[in-house]
Design a protein around this motif. Structure first.
Motif, mmCIF file in Angstrom:
data_model
loop_
_atom_site.group_PDB
_atom_site.id
_atom_site.type_symbol
_atom_site.label_atom_id
_atom_site.label_comp_id
_atom_site.label_asym_id
_atom_site.label_seq_id
_atom_site.Cartn_x
_atom_site.Cartn_y
_atom_site.Cartn_z
ATOM 1 N N SER A 10 0.810 -1.217 0.000
ATOM 2 C CA SER A 10 0.000 0.000 0.000
ATOM 3 C C SER A 10 0.849 1.276 0.000
ATOM 4 O O SER A 10 0.450 2.269 -0.627
ATOM 5 C CB SER A 10 -0.976 -0.002 1.177
ATOM 6 N N ALA A 14 0.345 4.332 -2.603
ATOM 7 C CA ALA A 14 0.153 5.713 -2.161
ATOM 8 C C ALA A 14 1.170 6.642 -2.808
ATOM 9 O O ALA A 14 0.842 7.775 -3.199
ATOM 10 C CB ALA A 14 0.253 5.788 -0.641
ATOM 11 N N ASP A 76 -8.873 10.022 -2.826
ATOM 12 C CA ASP A 76 -7.549 9.435 -2.607
ATOM 13 C C ASP A 76 -7.672 7.954 -2.270
ATOM 14 O O ASP A 76 -6.882 7.125 -2.741
ATOM 15 C CB ASP A 76 -6.831 10.147 -1.458
ATOM 16 N N ARG A 77 -8.656 7.631 -1.436
ATOM 17 C CA ARG A 77 -8.851 6.236 -1.037
ATOM 18 C C ARG A 77 -9.150 5.363 -2.258
ATOM 19 O O ARG A 77 -8.572 4.284 -2.431
ATOM 20 C CB ARG A 77 -9.990 6.153 -0.015
ATOM 21 N N ARG A 80 -5.896 4.985 -4.424
ATOM 22 C CA ARG A 80 -4.893 4.092 -3.826
ATOM 23 C C ARG A 80 -5.342 2.638 -3.901
ATOM 24 O O ARG A 80 -4.538 1.740 -4.199
ATOM 25 C CB ARG A 80 -4.633 4.490 -2.376
ATOM 26 N N GLU A 84 -3.218 -0.174 -5.982
ATOM 27 C CA GLU A 84 -2.721 -1.353 -5.270
ATOM 28 C C GLU A 84 -3.270 -2.634 -5.897
ATOM 29 O O GLU A 84 -2.528 -3.608 -6.098
ATOM 30 C CB GLU A 84 -3.111 -1.283 -3.797
#
Length: 294
Positions: A10, A14, A76-77, A80, A84
């Motif tokens: 992760s 990020a 953003d969540r 990411r 990932e």
């Protein structure tokens, strides 16, 4: 099966998001690139999200200077999680850092409307739950909008998974509204009155962010008349019981005072909203659905 014993990648995801999506345009490019690379023959899976992201960009909520910390954090969540998942599905050694990431990997391996909704909405709900404190700093009209966006999204999910929950006796019409594949979200967002165009929303009244005409009828009469069922279905689909806690009774309650019910109740009493609720009421008890595999 996913490898659950690998390293946590992760931080790598990020770092890529920070480098590639420093502004609204970068966020849009990164999202578009994910869908183009992941499902090149099914690029319309991303149409709904890209349309919504375009609206958010034009509205200004994703600006790192004048925008909304809440909107940026939730986006953003999503970014990411997808980056990932793309790394893991592409062979990077590691294990998913969260359940939404695992769902995105499943979508990449088996693209379908249901796997898309589960992956996307799991990330959105995780963002809502994680960033409740940021939501509390938004003005009342914006917090009203956050609840409105969520209930519309969960309604769209129900159209895909169980049209009887979404439309009751008119469930057959759900085939016309496959939002993950046919661009119905693009049509809905194209209505100038469906969402505010500026941030923060103009006016002080929370329900100023609601649309007018048919949009209000759908929000109050169709979606608003079945919120416990919609949120309950989402809790099952996403494996997140806390979804149901975003309601107070049968009213939206994400960072919303329980006693301030007037904006949610006002439109339900109007004739067209009552007629829509009546037309889409359940015609028979909805049978329990098997929970999706976790």
């Amino acid at each position: 099966m996913l490898n659950r014993g690998g390293r946590d990648i992760s931080p790598l995801a990020a770092a890529r998001v920070a480098a590639l999506a420093p502004d609204a345009a970068g966020r849009h490019r990164l999202t578009a690139a994910f869908y183009a690379a992941a499902v090149p023959r099914r690029t319309r899976f991303g149409d709904a999200e890209l349309t919504f992201l375009h609206w958010a960009s034009e509205r200004g909520v994703l600006s790192p200077v004048t925008g909304s910390p809440w909107w940026r954090a939730v986006n953003d969540r999503l970014l990411r999680d997808r980056v990932e998942a793309g790394l893991l599905a592409g062979g990077e050694r590691g294990s998913p850092s969260s359940y939404p990431v695992e769902l995105w990997v499943r979508f990449l391996r088996e693209p379908s409307p249901r796997t898309w909704f589960r992956a996307h909405n799991a990330g959105v709900v995780a963002g809502y739950l994680s960033h409740s404190g940021l939501a509390a700093r938004e003005p009342p009209a914006e917090r009203f909008l956050l609840n409105l966006v969520l209930m519309r999204l969960l309604f769209a999910h129900a159209l895909c998974v169980d049209r009887r929950v979404a439309l009751g006796g008119l469930a057959g019409l759900g085939r016309l509204a496959d939002v993950s594949r046919r661009g119905s979200v693009r049509l809905y967002l194209g209505l100038r009155t469906a969402y505010p165009r500026t941030y923060p929303p103009p006016g002080l009244a929370p329900d100023a962010v609601l649309g007018s005409g048919l949009v209000r009828v759908v929000d109050y009469g169709v979606i608003g008349s079945r919120l416990p069922a919609l949120y309950g279905l989402a809790a099952e689909e996403l494996g997140e019981p806390a979804v149901s806690g975003l309601l107070a009774g049968d009213l939206p309650a994400y960072r919303w005072p329980d006693e301030y019910t007037a904006p949610w109740l006002a439109g339900r009493s109007r004739a067209m909203a009552r007629l829509a609720a009546l037309a889409t009421r359940p015609v028979r008890p909805v049978r329990p659905r098997p929970s999706p595999p976790r």
